[in-house]
Design a protein around this motif. Structure first.
Motif, PDB file in Angstrom:
ATOM      1  N   ALA A  20      20.096  16.210  60.091  1.00  0.00           N
ATOM      2  CA  ALA A  20      20.882  16.952  61.077  1.00  0.00           C
ATOM      3  C   ALA A  20      21.573  18.097  60.377  1.00  0.00           C
ATOM      4  O   ALA A  20      21.975  17.994  59.235  1.00  0.00           O
ATOM      5  CB  ALA A  20      21.901  16.032  61.728  1.00  0.00           C
ATOM      6  N   HIS A  21      21.710  19.196  61.077  1.00  0.00           N
ATOM      7  CA  HIS A  21      22.403  20.341  60.512  1.00  0.00           C
ATOM      8  C   HIS A  21      23.544  20.694  61.454  1.00  0.00           C
ATOM      9  O   HIS A  21      24.422  19.880  61.638  1.00  0.00           O
ATOM     10  CB  HIS A  21      21.415  21.486  60.288  1.00  0.00           C
ATOM     11  N   HIS A  22      23.495  21.841  62.041  1.00  0.00           N
ATOM     12  CA  HIS A  22      24.562  22.220  62.968  1.00  0.00           C
ATOM     13  C   HIS A  22      24.019  23.053  64.128  1.00  0.00           C
ATOM     14  O   HIS A  22      24.564  24.070  64.500  1.00  0.00           O
ATOM     15  CB  HIS A  22      25.711  22.932  62.239  1.00  0.00           C
ATOM     16  N   GLN A  52      28.031  17.809  62.308  1.00  0.00           N
ATOM     17  CA  GLN A  52      27.596  19.194  62.487  1.00  0.00           C
ATOM     18  C   GLN A  52      28.702  20.176  62.102  1.00  0.00           C
ATOM     19  O   GLN A  52      28.434  21.218  61.515  1.00  0.00           O
ATOM     20  CB  GLN A  52      27.136  19.437  63.923  1.00  0.00           C
ATOM     21  N   ALA A  53      29.948  19.826  62.435  1.00  0.00           N
ATOM     22  CA  ALA A  53      31.079  20.679  62.052  1.00  0.00           C
ATOM     23  C   ALA A  53      31.162  20.778  60.528  1.00  0.00           C
ATOM     24  O   ALA A  53      31.373  21.865  59.973  1.00  0.00           O
ATOM     25  CB  ALA A  53      32.380  20.141  62.641  1.00  0.00           C
ATOM     26  N   LYS A  58      30.529  23.863  55.635  1.00  0.00           N
ATOM     27  CA  LYS A  58      30.050  23.790  54.254  1.00  0.00           C
ATOM     28  C   LYS A  58      29.389  25.105  53.830  1.00  0.00           C
ATOM     29  O   LYS A  58      29.469  25.494  52.667  1.00  0.00           O
ATOM     30  CB  LYS A  58      29.067  22.635  54.111  1.00  0.00           C
ATOM     31  N   GLU A  59      28.776  25.811  54.786  1.00  0.00           N
ATOM     32  CA  GLU A  59      28.134  27.085  54.465  1.00  0.00           C
ATOM     33  C   GLU A  59      29.133  28.115  53.931  1.00  0.00           C
ATOM     34  O   GLU A  59      28.773  28.982  53.155  1.00  0.00           O
ATOM     35  CB  GLU A  59      27.408  27.641  55.687  1.00  0.00           C
TER      36      GLU A  59
END
Length: 138
Positions: A20-22, A52-53, A58-59
């Motif tokens: 899972a990403h966002h 997801q948050a 994190k990016e």
């Protein structure tokens, strides 16, 4: 099916669903970002939204801070009926999976049918929990 083959198949299925990403994050210019999700349980949908948050923040090498979180039940039956049916479907799936993994001959065939049937019954109940998460990255 051997025990190793069954275990490998189940592990592969779990890994495929764990990614899972966002994809549900909606960024905003005011610094508050939004996630709207549907899920089988309050806990599941809340964990998925926060995951997801975290991925989104994190990016930018930051952490998510929850501004607000609201979970509503929007199913077409009473919430208590839904929870009862969900628990039954989960129990049938778990029992079937155990029989499938540890059973021999016709027992593992019946276990496979129970496991798949429980999963189908659970899917038929849908995703009646709607979550709206507002967060910012700090």
């Amino acid at each position: 099916m051997t025990f190793l083959t069954k275990t490998t198949t189940l592990a592969a299925a779990l890994l495929l669903t764990a990614c899972a990403h966002h994809q549900n994050v909606r960024p905003s210019s005011d610094g508050n970002h939004y996630v709207d999700l549907y899920g089988e349980t309050k806990t599941e949908v809340s964990k998925q939204a926060f995951k997801q948050a975290k991925s989104y923040c994190k990016e930018s090498k930051s952490k998510p801070y929850v501004v607000s979180e609201k979970v509503d039940y929007i199913g077409n039956m009473s919430e208590q009926d839904y929870l009862t049916k969900r628990n039954i479907a989960d129990a049938v799936e778990a029992a079937g999976t155990a029989m499938w993994i540890f059973g021999r001959s016709h027992v593992d065939d019946a276990g496979a049918a129970l496991s798949i049937g429980g999963d189908i019954a659970g899917d038929a109940l849908g995703d009646p929990y709607q979550l709206h998460l507002v967060f910012n990255c700090g």
